[in-house]
Design a protein around this motif. Structure first.
Motif, PDB file in Angstrom:
ATOM      1  N   ILE A   1      13.226   2.940   6.914  1.00 21.34           N
ATOM      2  CA  ILE A   1      13.002   2.317   5.613  1.00 21.34           C
ATOM      3  C   ILE A   1      12.310   0.968   5.776  1.00 21.34           C
ATOM      4  O   ILE A   1      11.384   0.644   5.024  1.00 21.34           O
ATOM      5  CB  ILE A   1      14.331   2.186   4.840  1.00 21.34           C
ATOM      6  N   ALA A   2      12.727   0.190   6.749  1.00 25.09           N
ATOM      7  CA  ALA A   2      12.079  -1.110   6.998  1.00 25.09           C
ATOM      8  C   ALA A   2      10.604  -0.910   7.335  1.00 25.09           C
ATOM      9  O   ALA A   2       9.744  -1.652   6.842  1.00 25.09           O
ATOM     10  CB  ALA A   2      12.800  -1.848   8.123  1.00 25.09           C
ATOM     11  N   GLU A   3      10.304   0.089   8.156  1.00 22.89           N
ATOM     12  CA  GLU A   3       8.907   0.374   8.504  1.00 22.89           C
ATOM     13  C   GLU A   3       8.115   0.811   7.289  1.00 22.89           C
ATOM     14  O   GLU A   3       6.967   0.384   7.084  1.00 22.89           O
ATOM     15  CB  GLU A   3       8.845   1.434   9.596  1.00 22.89           C
ATOM     16  N   GLN A   4       8.712   1.674   6.452  1.00 23.92           N
ATOM     17  CA  GLN A   4       8.022   2.135   5.246  1.00 23.92           C
ATOM     18  C   GLN A   4       7.760   0.980   4.285  1.00 23.92           C
ATOM     19  O   GLN A   4       6.680   0.887   3.693  1.00 23.92           O
ATOM     20  CB  GLN A   4       8.836   3.216   4.537  1.00 23.92           C
ATOM     21  N   MET A   5       8.741   0.115   4.134  1.00 23.83           N
ATOM     22  CA  MET A   5       8.569  -1.024   3.234  1.00 23.83           C
ATOM     23  C   MET A   5       7.498  -1.971   3.764  1.00 23.83           C
ATOM     24  O   MET A   5       6.690  -2.495   2.992  1.00 23.83           O
ATOM     25  CB  MET A   5       9.901  -1.744   3.032  1.00 23.83           C
ATOM     26  N   GLN A   6       7.460  -2.164   5.064  1.00 20.09           N
ATOM     27  CA  GLN A   6       6.437  -3.027   5.654  1.00 20.09           C
ATOM     28  C   GLN A   6       5.048  -2.408   5.459  1.00 20.09           C
ATOM     29  O   GLN A   6       4.092  -3.109   5.109  1.00 20.09           O
ATOM     30  CB  GLN A   6       6.709  -3.246   7.135  1.00 20.09           C
ATOM     31  N   ALA A   7       4.944  -1.096   5.648  1.00 19.82           N
ATOM     32  CA  ALA A   7       3.661  -0.418   5.458  1.00 19.82           C
ATOM     33  C   ALA A   7       3.206  -0.535   4.002  1.00 19.82           C
ATOM     34  O   ALA A   7       2.019  -0.777   3.737  1.00 19.82           O
ATOM     35  CB  ALA A   7       3.771   1.049   5.874  1.00 19.82           C
ATOM     36  N   GLN A   8       4.143  -0.372   3.063  1.00 17.05           N
ATOM     37  CA  GLN A   8       3.794  -0.497   1.646  1.00 17.05           C
ATOM     38  C   GLN A   8       3.342  -1.923   1.328  1.00 17.05           C
ATOM     39  O   GLN A   8       2.392  -2.127   0.591  1.00 17.05           O
ATOM     40  CB  GLN A   8       4.989  -0.120   0.759  1.00 17.05           C
ATOM     41  N   THR A   9       4.027  -2.904   1.887  1.00 15.77           N
ATOM     42  CA  THR A   9       3.660  -4.301   1.661  1.00 15.77           C
ATOM     43  C   THR A   9       2.251  -4.569   2.178  1.00 15.77           C
ATOM     44  O   THR A   9       1.450  -5.230   1.513  1.00 15.77           O
ATOM     45  CB  THR A   9       4.681  -5.234   2.345  1.00 15.77           C
ATOM     46  N   GLN A  10       1.934  -4.039   3.358  1.00 15.50           N
ATOM     47  CA  GLN A  10       0.596  -4.227   3.910  1.00 15.50           C
ATOM     48  C   GLN A  10      -0.446  -3.528   3.049  1.00 15.50           C
ATOM     49  O   GLN A  10      -1.531  -4.076   2.811  1.00 15.50           O
ATOM     50  CB  GLN A  10       0.549  -3.710   5.348  1.00 15.50           C
ATOM     51  N   ALA A  11      -0.114  -2.325   2.562  1.00 18.70           N
ATOM     52  CA  ALA A  11      -1.053  -1.598   1.697  1.00 18.70           C
ATOM     53  C   ALA A  11      -1.285  -2.371   0.397  1.00 18.70           C
ATOM     54  O   ALA A  11      -2.425  -2.465  -0.079  1.00 18.70           O
ATOM     55  CB  ALA A  11      -0.513  -0.199   1.401  1.00 18.70           C
ATOM     56  N   PHE A  12      -0.220  -2.921  -0.180  1.00 23.38           N
ATOM     57  CA  PHE A  12      -0.377  -3.725  -1.391  1.00 23.38           C
ATOM     58  C   PHE A  12      -1.235  -4.946  -1.117  1.00 23.38           C
ATOM     59  O   PHE A  12      -2.048  -5.341  -1.947  1.00 23.38           O
ATOM     60  CB  PHE A  12       0.980  -4.177  -1.941  1.00 23.38           C
ATOM     61  N   GLY A  13      -1.055  -5.553   0.044  1.00 19.67           N
ATOM     62  CA  GLY A  13      -1.855  -6.716   0.421  1.00 19.67           C
ATOM     63  C   GLY A  13      -3.335  -6.370   0.490  1.00 19.67           C
ATOM     64  O   GLY A  13      -4.182  -7.135   0.021  1.00 19.67           O
ATOM     65  N   LYS A  14      -3.644  -5.213   1.063  1.00 15.55           N
ATOM     66  CA  LYS A  14      -5.038  -4.785   1.154  1.00 15.55           C
ATOM     67  C   LYS A  14      -5.618  -4.528  -0.238  1.00 15.55           C
ATOM     68  O   LYS A  14      -6.754  -4.902  -0.527  1.00 15.55           O
ATOM     69  CB  LYS A  14      -5.154  -3.525   2.006  1.00 15.55           C
ATOM     70  N   GLU A  15      -4.844  -3.874  -1.096  1.00 12.88           N
ATOM     71  CA  GLU A  15      -5.308  -3.593  -2.453  1.00 12.88           C
ATOM     72  C   GLU A  15      -5.521  -4.895  -3.227  1.00 12.88           C
ATOM     73  O   GLU A  15      -6.495  -5.033  -3.956  1.00 12.88           O
ATOM     74  CB  GLU A  15      -4.317  -2.692  -3.193  1.00 12.88           C
ATOM     75  N   LEU A  16      -4.608  -5.838  -3.045  1.00 16.22           N
ATOM     76  CA  LEU A  16      -4.744  -7.126  -3.711  1.00 16.22           C
ATOM     77  C   LEU A  16      -5.994  -7.856  -3.227  1.00 16.22           C
ATOM     78  O   LEU A  16      -6.724  -8.449  -4.018  1.00 16.22           O
ATOM     79  CB  LEU A  16      -3.497  -7.985  -3.472  1.00 16.22           C
ATOM     80  N   SER A  17      -6.266  -7.769  -1.947  1.00 14.40           N
ATOM     81  CA  SER A  17      -7.457  -8.400  -1.388  1.00 14.40           C
ATOM     82  C   SER A  17      -8.719  -7.778  -1.997  1.00 14.40           C
ATOM     83  O   SER A  17      -9.654  -8.497  -2.368  1.00 14.40           O
ATOM     84  CB  SER A  17      -7.462  -8.232   0.133  1.00 14.40           C
ATOM     85  N   LYS A  18      -8.735  -6.456  -2.126  1.00 12.80           N
ATOM     86  CA  LYS A  18      -9.880  -5.776  -2.737  1.00 12.80           C
ATOM     87  C   LYS A  18     -10.040  -6.203  -4.192  1.00 12.80           C
ATOM     88  O   LYS A  18     -11.154  -6.436  -4.667  1.00 12.80           O
ATOM     89  CB  LYS A  18      -9.707  -4.257  -2.667  1.00 12.80           C
ATOM     90  N   LEU A  19      -8.909  -6.295  -4.887  1.00  9.57           N
ATOM     91  CA  LEU A  19      -8.944  -6.688  -6.287  1.00  9.57           C
ATOM     92  C   LEU A  19      -9.490  -8.105  -6.447  1.00  9.57           C
ATOM     93  O   LEU A  19     -10.332  -8.369  -7.309  1.00  9.57           O
ATOM     94  CB  LEU A  19      -7.543  -6.596  -6.892  1.00  9.57           C
ATOM     95  N   ARG A  20      -9.051  -9.001  -5.591  1.00  6.34           N
ATOM     96  CA  ARG A  20      -9.545 -10.380  -5.640  1.00  6.34           C
ATOM     97  C   ARG A  20     -11.036 -10.439  -5.329  1.00  6.34           C
ATOM     98  O   ARG A  20     -11.781 -11.179  -5.961  1.00  6.34           O
ATOM     99  CB  ARG A  20      -8.768 -11.257  -4.670  1.00  6.34           C
ATOM    100  N   HIS A  21     -11.468  -9.653  -4.345  1.00  4.26           N
ATOM    101  CA  HIS A  21     -12.891  -9.619  -3.998  1.00  4.26           C
ATOM    102  C   HIS A  21     -13.706  -9.095  -5.187  1.00  4.26           C
ATOM    103  O   HIS A  21     -14.759  -9.642  -5.527  1.00  4.26           O
ATOM    104  CB  HIS A  21     -13.116  -8.745  -2.771  1.00  4.26           C
TER     105      HIS A  21
END
Length: 107
Positions: free
Chosen positions: A75-95
């Protein structure tokens, strides 16, 4: 101290919460507030189980407890992966937002 029956009940409850968390993390639309509530509930159950292990160390040797440890890591790994994916999406959105602002300068 938890009795063996109560221990099994708490472990089963932990497993149910884990299943719900995993299904939420696998969902296309994640509800962060609900995950926070589930993680808080999971933490409460784990604290009860950890207190019981302090009083009755043989509980730590059970297969159910070993499964709970593996599930915690997963679960910790899945949550970390989701957090990283959200970070990437947020970066794309900001760009994209910056690009829109640049285009608006020309209008």
């Amino acid at each position: 101290m938890l009795s063996a029956d109560k221990w099994c009940t708490e472990i089963a409850l932990l497993s149910e919460v884990d299943h719900v968390i995993k299904s939420h993390l696998a969902s296309d639309s994640i509800n962060p507030e609900e995950i926070v509530l589930l993680v808080d509930r999971r933490e409460q159950i784990l604290q009860t189980l950890l207190n019981s292990i302090k009083e009755c160390p043989e509980f730590a040797e059970s297969e159910q407890w070993q499964t709970a440890i593996r599930d915690t890591q997963l679960i910790a790994e899945q949550m970390q992966a989701q957090t990283q994916a959200f970070g990437k999406e947020l970066s794309k959105l900001r760009h994209g937002n910056k690009s829109v602002q640049q285009y608006k300068k020309f209008l």
